[in-house]
Design a protein around this motif. Structure first.
Motif, mmCIF file in Angstrom:
data_model
loop_
_atom_site.group_PDB
_atom_site.id
_atom_site.type_symbol
_atom_site.label_atom_id
_atom_site.label_comp_id
_atom_site.label_asym_id
_atom_site.label_seq_id
_atom_site.Cartn_x
_atom_site.Cartn_y
_atom_site.Cartn_z
ATOM 1 N N GLY A 140 0.818 -1.214 0.000
ATOM 2 C CA GLY A 140 0.000 0.000 0.000
ATOM 3 C C GLY A 140 0.844 1.253 0.000
ATOM 4 N N MET A 141 1.925 1.242 0.774
ATOM 5 C CA MET A 141 2.817 2.398 0.820
ATOM 6 C C MET A 141 3.499 2.625 -0.520
ATOM 7 S SD MET A 141 4.636 2.035 4.557
ATOM 8 C CE MET A 141 3.746 2.375 6.073
ATOM 9 N N SER A 142 3.983 1.539 -1.130
ATOM 10 C CA SER A 142 4.696 1.672 -2.405
ATOM 11 C C SER A 142 3.765 2.169 -3.510
ATOM 12 C CB SER A 142 5.330 0.340 -2.806
ATOM 13 O OG SER A 142 4.333 -0.639 -3.064
ATOM 14 N N ILE A 143 2.517 1.686 -3.514
ATOM 15 C CA ILE A 143 1.545 2.148 -4.506
ATOM 16 C C ILE A 143 1.238 3.626 -4.296
ATOM 17 C CG2 ILE A 143 -0.892 1.997 -5.191
ATOM 18 C CD1 ILE A 143 0.743 -0.130 -6.503
ATOM 19 N N ALA A 144 1.082 4.023 -3.027
ATOM 20 C CA ALA A 144 0.796 5.428 -2.723
ATOM 21 C C ALA A 144 1.944 6.327 -3.177
ATOM 22 C CB ALA A 144 0.543 5.606 -1.230
ATOM 23 N N LEU A 145 3.181 5.904 -2.923
ATOM 24 C CA LEU A 145 4.345 6.691 -3.344
ATOM 25 C C LEU A 145 4.460 6.737 -4.864
ATOM 26 C CD1 LEU A 145 6.928 5.457 -0.691
ATOM 27 C CD2 LEU A 145 5.830 7.705 -0.805
ATOM 28 N N ARG A 146 4.172 5.606 -5.508
ATOM 29 C CA ARG A 146 4.212 5.556 -6.980
ATOM 30 C C ARG A 146 3.192 6.518 -7.568
ATOM 31 N NH1 ARG A 146 0.155 4.100 -10.964
ATOM 32 N NH2 ARG A 146 1.262 3.485 -12.851
ATOM 33 N N ASN A 147 1.966 6.501 -7.014
ATOM 34 C CA ASN A 147 0.919 7.392 -7.506
ATOM 35 C C ASN A 147 1.238 8.854 -7.211
ATOM 36 O OD1 ASN A 147 -0.487 5.209 -8.462
ATOM 37 N ND2 ASN A 147 -1.971 5.152 -6.792
ATOM 38 N N THR A 148 1.893 9.106 -6.068
ATOM 39 C CA THR A 148 2.303 10.473 -5.736
ATOM 40 C C THR A 148 3.222 11.031 -6.811
ATOM 41 O OG1 THR A 148 2.176 9.987 -3.366
ATOM 42 C CG2 THR A 148 3.435 11.919 -4.010
ATOM 43 N N LEU A 149 4.174 10.223 -7.231
ATOM 44 C CA LEU A 149 5.137 10.657 -8.251
ATOM 45 C C LEU A 149 4.438 11.005 -9.554
ATOM 46 C CD1 LEU A 149 8.007 11.051 -9.292
ATOM 47 C CD2 LEU A 149 8.084 8.610 -9.815
ATOM 48 N N TRP A 150 3.597 10.083 -10.049
ATOM 49 C CA TRP A 150 2.946 10.313 -11.330
ATOM 50 C C TRP A 150 1.962 11.473 -11.258
ATOM 51 C CZ3 TRP A 150 4.613 8.941 -15.794
ATOM 52 C CH2 TRP A 150 5.379 7.781 -15.926
ATOM 53 N N TYR A 181 -9.433 9.477 -9.420
ATOM 54 C CA TYR A 181 -8.869 8.230 -9.959
ATOM 55 C C TYR A 181 -7.744 7.695 -9.075
ATOM 56 C CZ TYR A 181 -6.119 5.119 -12.911
ATOM 57 O OH TYR A 181 -5.401 4.049 -13.386
ATOM 58 N N TYR A 182 -6.808 8.560 -8.707
ATOM 59 C CA TYR A 182 -5.654 8.072 -7.967
ATOM 60 C C TYR A 182 -5.990 7.685 -6.531
ATOM 61 C CZ TYR A 182 -2.176 8.774 -11.598
ATOM 62 O OH TYR A 182 -1.434 8.652 -12.742
ATOM 63 N N TYR A 183 -6.977 8.343 -5.923
ATOM 64 C CA TYR A 183 -7.367 7.914 -4.578
ATOM 65 C C TYR A 183 -8.072 6.556 -4.650
ATOM 66 C CZ TYR A 183 -9.019 7.734 0.156
ATOM 67 O OH TYR A 183 -9.247 7.310 1.443
ATOM 68 N N GLY A 184 -9.031 6.432 -5.577
ATOM 69 C CA GLY A 184 -9.724 5.159 -5.744
ATOM 70 C C GLY A 184 -8.769 4.047 -6.103
ATOM 71 N N PHE A 185 -7.727 4.374 -6.867
ATOM 72 C CA PHE A 185 -6.687 3.416 -7.242
ATOM 73 C C PHE A 185 -6.107 2.746 -5.992
ATOM 74 C CE2 PHE A 185 -3.456 2.492 -10.646
ATOM 75 C CZ PHE A 185 -2.636 1.679 -9.872
ATOM 76 N N SER A 186 -5.710 3.565 -5.016
ATOM 77 C CA SER A 186 -5.096 3.028 -3.802
ATOM 78 C C SER A 186 -6.062 2.164 -3.008
ATOM 79 C CB SER A 186 -4.585 4.182 -2.926
ATOM 80 O OG SER A 186 -3.517 4.859 -3.551
ATOM 81 N N MET A 187 -7.334 2.565 -2.966
ATOM 82 C CA MET A 187 -8.324 1.791 -2.222
ATOM 83 C C MET A 187 -8.566 0.421 -2.871
ATOM 84 S SD MET A 187 -9.319 3.579 0.442
ATOM 85 C CE MET A 187 -7.563 3.908 0.590
ATOM 86 N N ILE A 188 -8.610 0.405 -4.188
ATOM 87 C CA ILE A 188 -8.864 -0.838 -4.920
ATOM 88 C C ILE A 188 -7.662 -1.778 -4.847
ATOM 89 C CG2 ILE A 188 -9.240 -1.802 -7.237
ATOM 90 C CD1 ILE A 188 -10.934 0.695 -7.834
ATOM 91 N N ASP A 189 -6.461 -1.210 -4.785
ATOM 92 C CA ASP A 189 -5.265 -2.050 -4.794
ATOM 93 C C ASP A 189 -5.185 -2.967 -3.586
ATOM 94 O OD1 ASP A 189 -2.565 -2.683 -6.005
ATOM 95 O OD2 ASP A 189 -1.951 -2.029 -4.001
ATOM 96 N N TYR A 190 -5.787 -2.578 -2.456
ATOM 97 C CA TYR A 190 -5.775 -3.469 -1.294
ATOM 98 C C TYR A 190 -6.451 -4.802 -1.628
ATOM 99 C CZ TYR A 190 -4.277 0.457 1.624
ATOM 100 O OH TYR A 190 -3.561 1.496 2.168
ATOM 101 N N SER A 191 -7.556 -4.715 -2.380
ATOM 102 C CA SER A 191 -8.254 -5.948 -2.780
ATOM 103 C C SER A 191 -7.460 -6.708 -3.834
ATOM 104 C CB SER A 191 -9.653 -5.611 -3.315
ATOM 105 O OG SER A 191 -10.475 -5.102 -2.288
ATOM 106 N N CYS A 192 -6.820 -5.981 -4.733
ATOM 107 C CA CYS A 192 -6.001 -6.639 -5.755
ATOM 108 C C CYS A 192 -4.845 -7.405 -5.119
ATOM 109 C CB CYS A 192 -5.455 -5.598 -6.737
ATOM 110 S SG CYS A 192 -6.701 -4.839 -7.801
ATOM 111 N N ALA A 193 -4.248 -6.813 -4.073
ATOM 112 C CA ALA A 193 -3.149 -7.486 -3.383
ATOM 113 C C ALA A 193 -3.637 -8.772 -2.728
ATOM 114 C CB ALA A 193 -2.548 -6.548 -2.336
#
Length: 253
Positions: A140-150, A181-193
């Protein structure tokens, strides 16, 4: 995409009934009060600096002196509109960084809430794996940091466009959609993981189901229009709604 946005929005309604049924209110109050306090602090800081930045930019660019000398009503109107657009873009930029700070700090509890929701939905035994939880936190942290950059790259480009009179007005909806989009991205990724998708596969999946992310983030931001109560419930409702929304997506079942 519209269908997915509707599914994501409906997920919040389902999340409300789910929270009531399973008495998960403590999982709203614990992160919610923390989030609300951070939100108030962030907006206070924003209010102190945003107007000062606009005045500084106008002084450095010479616009303030030029307007005083020219006394042009049209020019004054265009500069005023540009100032409003820049203020809104600044607000969204501040909120974007605040949002990612919350996602990084709150990764442990968001991951746990998503896991707990999944167990309750599927009636599984709910055995808790510390090792898996630790991996989900780091993910979750790595995805959040990745999305922050983009998102920062995109926001800087959009901020430059916002400085152009009239054209800048059209940048506001673009920033709002991107924020959702980017906030929802992080929320959805928890389920993807939890579904054992790698980070790259998760990025590919969410990129092909943008409506789920946009819809989730859209309602999350709408909650902020409700003072205090909306700020408290927003983060937990978002992660539960994302988890429930993905239950309707056959590709991940």
């Amino acid at each position: 995409m519209l269908k997915e946005i509707i599914i994501a929005i409906r997920g919040y309604i389902q999340a409300h009934h789910f929270i009531r049924t399973h008495k998960m209110w403590k999982w709203i109050l614990i992160p919610g009060f923390f989030y609300a306090l951070l939100f108030v602090f962030a907006m206070y800081f924003f209010g102190k600096t945003a107007n000062g930045f606009i005045d500084w930019a106008m002084s450095v660019s010479g616009l303030k002196n030029w307007l005083h000398v020219s006394r042009s009503g049209i020019a004054g109107f265009l500069v005023t509109i540009s100032g409003i657009v820049i203020w809104v873009i600044q607000m969204l930029l501040y909120f974007s960084f605040f949002k990612y700070a919350v996602l990084v700090i709150g990764a442990p509890i968001f991951s746990y809430i998503s896991e707990k929701t999944n167990h309750l939905v599927n009636n599984t035994d709910g055995l808790f794996s510390v090792a898996q939880w630790r991996r989900d936190i780091l993910r979750g942290m790595s995805i959040a940091l990745r999305n922050t950059l983009w998102q920062t790259v995109y926001l800087v480009a959009i901020f430059i466009l916002s400085l152009i009179p009239l054209i800048g007005i059209f940048t506001i909806p673009l920033v709002l959609i991107m924020e959702c989009y980017y906030y929802g991205f992080s929320m959805i990724d928890y389920s993807c993981a939890r579904k054992k998708l790698s980070a790259s596969k998760s990025i590919f999946y969410i990129g092909n189901h943008k409506g789920l992310a946009v819809g989730n983030g859209l309602v999350f931001y709408c909650f902020h229009l409700i003072p205090i109560i909306g700020w408290i419930v927003a983060p937990t409702y978002a992660v539960i709604a994302a988890t429930l929304s993905l239950q309707q997506e056959k590709e991940l079942l």
